[in-house]
Scaffold this active site. Structure first.
Site, short mmCIF file in Angstrom:
data_model
loop_
_atom_site.label_atom_id
_atom_site.label_comp_id
_atom_site.label_asym_id
_atom_site.label_seq_id
_atom_site.Cartn_x
_atom_site.Cartn_y
_atom_site.Cartn_z
CG HIS A 185 2.64 64.52 68.64
ND1 HIS A 185 1.88 64.06 69.30
CD2 HIS A 185 4.12 65.00 69.57
CE1 HIS A 185 2.08 62.62 70.26
NE2 HIS A 185 3.71 63.78 70.22
CG HIS A 208 4.94 61.12 68.07
ND1 HIS A 208 5.92 62.94 68.09
CD2 HIS A 208 5.62 61.05 68.95
CE1 HIS A 208 6.54 62.67 68.67
NE2 HIS A 208 6.23 61.74 69.40
CD GLU A 251 1.08 59.08 71.64
OE1 GLU A 251 2.11 59.16 71.60
OE2 GLU A 251 1.03 60.01 72.50
NE ARG A 264 4.12 54.82 70.96
CZ ARG A 264 4.69 55.76 71.37
NH1 ARG A 264 4.26 56.34 72.70
NH2 ARG A 264 5.28 56.88 70.49
N GLY A 305 1.29 67.61 74.74
CA GLY A 305 1.78 68.34 75.77
C GLY A 305 1.62 70.13 75.46
CD GLU A 335 -3.21 67.71 74.43
OE1 GLU A 335 -3.69 67.48 75.05
OE2 GLU A 335 -3.50 66.70 73.76
CG ASN A 368 4.24 53.37 75.25
OD1 ASN A 368 4.92 52.50 75.15
ND2 ASN A 368 3.56 54.41 75.64
NE ARG A 393 13.90 61.84 71.10
CZ ARG A 393 12.04 61.59 71.10
NH1 ARG A 393 12.06 62.56 70.11
NH2 ARG A 393 12.11 60.91 72.15
CG ASP A 448 8.33 70.45 81.34
OD1 ASP A 448 7.46 71.65 81.46
OD2 ASP A 448 8.08 69.59 82.06
N GLY A 451 8.62 65.06 73.05
CA GLY A 451 9.24 65.12 71.60
C GLY A 451 8.41 65.02 71.02
P1 ADP Z 1 5.51 63.23 76.10
O1 ADP Z 1 6.43 63.58 74.74
O2 ADP Z 1 7.02 62.85 77.36
O3 ADP Z 1 4.44 62.53 75.77
P2 ADP Z 1 4.06 65.49 76.46
O4 ADP Z 1 2.89 65.60 75.31
O5 ADP Z 1 3.32 65.17 78.01
O6 ADP Z 1 5.11 64.62 76.66
O7 ADP Z 1 4.62 67.09 76.91
C1 ADP Z 1 5.09 67.45 77.76
C2 ADP Z 1 5.44 68.68 77.51
O8 ADP Z 1 4.45 69.49 77.52
C3 ADP Z 1 6.59 69.70 77.98
O9 ADP Z 1 7.58 70.78 77.43
C4 ADP Z 1 5.17 70.48 79.18
O10 ADP Z 1 6.85 71.38 79.83
C5 ADP Z 1 4.51 70.68 78.47
N1 ADP Z 1 2.93 70.72 78.83
C6 ADP Z 1 2.36 70.83 79.39
N2 ADP Z 1 1.83 71.06 80.31
C7 ADP Z 1 1.88 72.41 80.10
C8 ADP Z 1 1.48 73.79 80.97
N3 ADP Z 1 0.34 74.16 81.14
N4 ADP Z 1 2.10 74.62 80.03
C9 ADP Z 1 2.90 74.24 79.09
N5 ADP Z 1 3.26 73.64 78.24
C10 ADP Z 1 3.14 72.68 78.93
#
Ligand code: ADP
Length: 396
Positions: free
Chosen positions: A207, A179, A381, A90, A329, A332, A7, A240, A281, A211
């Site tokens: 998702h 995605h 992914e 990817r 993120g 989950e 990727n 975004r 975040d 993003g």
């Molecule tokens: P990317 O699009 O970069 O792959 P991810 O799927 O890793 O992103 O998701 C990142 C987001 O997930 C961030 O906003 C982060 O705050 C959130 N996140 C990850 N772990 C937790 C958690 N334990 N509690 C709340 N939010 C989380």
């Protein structure tokens, strides 16, 4: 067969080596700051880690470092490059040309290059990753797996914008969606938890990562998705904006003197949570809200409300969903955020079960009497990329 999944971003490159005999991850890693002073390299093979900083000028140097690390005698994952059967890449944009993954040939690579104008920031590095593999591993098959391909089943009423039709015919302006590997993976997993034939399932996938995008799935096919010509459209994201009135652009540009590139850079990189609050975040924004930062709480409320509106719209798109699925993120990990989104549907009898809505849970998180099931499924992914690559090279 082992497949190397790549990727490649503009200055980064993520990789995984997947053994397709049991779909296990043999090695994974990340190269950051490619072409920038102080390139970081990290590879993990079980509990063995290779980590160093060494300048790498381009993706070819990065791939060379990846292959060296993979075959490292002490901390590597394989004895020789012969063990890698093929590379799966990817690729951001398949346009309308690629409705599924494709073997990289002179002809398909040219078609991928023709799509650069639709997503230059990602498409160019994706191509650089492919070319680097071709250069460093001549003769090894490469397969391109497109972020857009899974969404190609959308009907025109979902993918066309209400702008002059010639923009579509002349310039390919339409909703493409992104995605795709994540939505496809989750679309494949969800029916297993519902205990139904995929052909008979209707559901909404959320998702929610840095993003974020939603898709409306009927009978295993996408009927709508929230990202558009680019990944800027849709729900509120880390940096975004998601949907905004396009007239905002002219108004802000007139007031600030920004040009269109600066304006779009702001909407892509300085908006969403980052624009509204303390950080891109979700964890930081929530921590600020918990300490009484009212604006941070408003940012979370905007995020939640926009998601509720999209889910409501997609209920109509699928004509009544069997399920709403959370992944990535935030989806989950942030059980509270998912519960808050679903709380907006209590009026229609959708209910989260707090005992099931726990971090790391995989499967149904709604109550038994919920009118629509709610699920949490971790996404993957890379695996769909490896699976497509294996399938395509097996036919060679
Ligand atoms: P990317 O699009 O970069 O792959 P991810 O799927 O890793 O992103 O998701 C990142 C987001 O997930 C961030 O906003 C982060 O705050 C959130 N996140 C990850 N772990 C937790 C958690 N334990 N509690 C709340 N939010 C989380």
């Amino acid at each position: 067969m082992k497949i190397l999944v790549i990727n490649a971003g503009s200055s980064s490159l993520k990789f995984q080596l997947i053994d397709m005999d049991d779909e296990s991850v043999k090695a994974k890693g990340l190269v950051e700051r490619i072409g920038i002073e102080g390139t970081h390299f990290k590879q993990t093979v079980g509990d063995k880690v290779i980590k160093f900083t060494r300048n790498m000028a381009d993706h070819t140097e990065a791939i060379t470092a990846v292959l060296e690390a993979l075959t490292d005698k002490e901390n590597g994952a394989i004895a020789s490059l012969d063990e890698i059967g093929a590379c799966g890449h990817r690729v951001l944009h398949g346009g309308e040309t690629f409705k599924q993954s494709a073997l990289v040939t002179e002809e398909s690579l040219k078609a991928i290059e023709d799509l650069i104008p639709l997503g230059p920031l990602h498409q160019r590095p994706n191509i650089a990753g492919i070319k680097a593999c071709q250069a460093v591993m001549p003769g090894k098959p490469n397969v391109a797996v497109f972020d857009t391909a899974f969404h190609q089943t959308m009907p025109p009423k979902a993918f066309l914008y209400a702008v002059p039709y010639a923009y579509y015919t002349d310039y390919k302006v339409r909703r493409y969606g992104f995605h795709g590997t994540s939505h496809r993976f989750i679309a494949g997993e969800t029916p297993k938890y519902l205990g139904k034939d995929p052909k008979d399932c209707k559901f909404i996938i959320c998702h929610l990562g840095n993003g974020s995008s939603l898709s409306a799935i009927v009978g295993g096919k996408v009927v709508d998705t929230s990202m558009g010509l680019t990944p800027l459209e849709g729900v509120v994201m880390g940096t975004r904006s998601g949907d905004v009135d396009p007239a905002v652009l002219e108004y802000i540009m007139d007031n600030t003197g920004m040009d269109i590139h600066e304006m779009l850079n702001t909407l892509n990189k300085k908006s969403g949570f980052a624009g509204l609050s303390v950080s891109s975040d979700m964890r930081d924004v929530k921590a600020a809200a918990a300490k009484g930062d009212a604006q941070a709480q408003t940012a979370v409320d905007i995020w939640t409300y926009r998601l509720q509106k999209y889910i409501g719209a997609y209920m109509a798109a699928v004509q009544g969903a069997d399920a709403i699925v959370f992944t990535a993120g935030i989806g989950e990990n942030d059980t509270e955020a998912c519960a808050d989104v679903i709380a907006g549907f209590a009026w229609m009898g959708i209910k989260i079960d707090p005992a099931r809505n726990v971090r790391g849970a995989c499967g149904i998180i709604s109550t038994d009497d919920s009118t629509v099931k709610v699920l949490r499924i971790p996404t993957n992914e890379e695996l769909p990329i490896a699976r497509d690559t294996l399938e395509i090279v097996s036919r060679l």
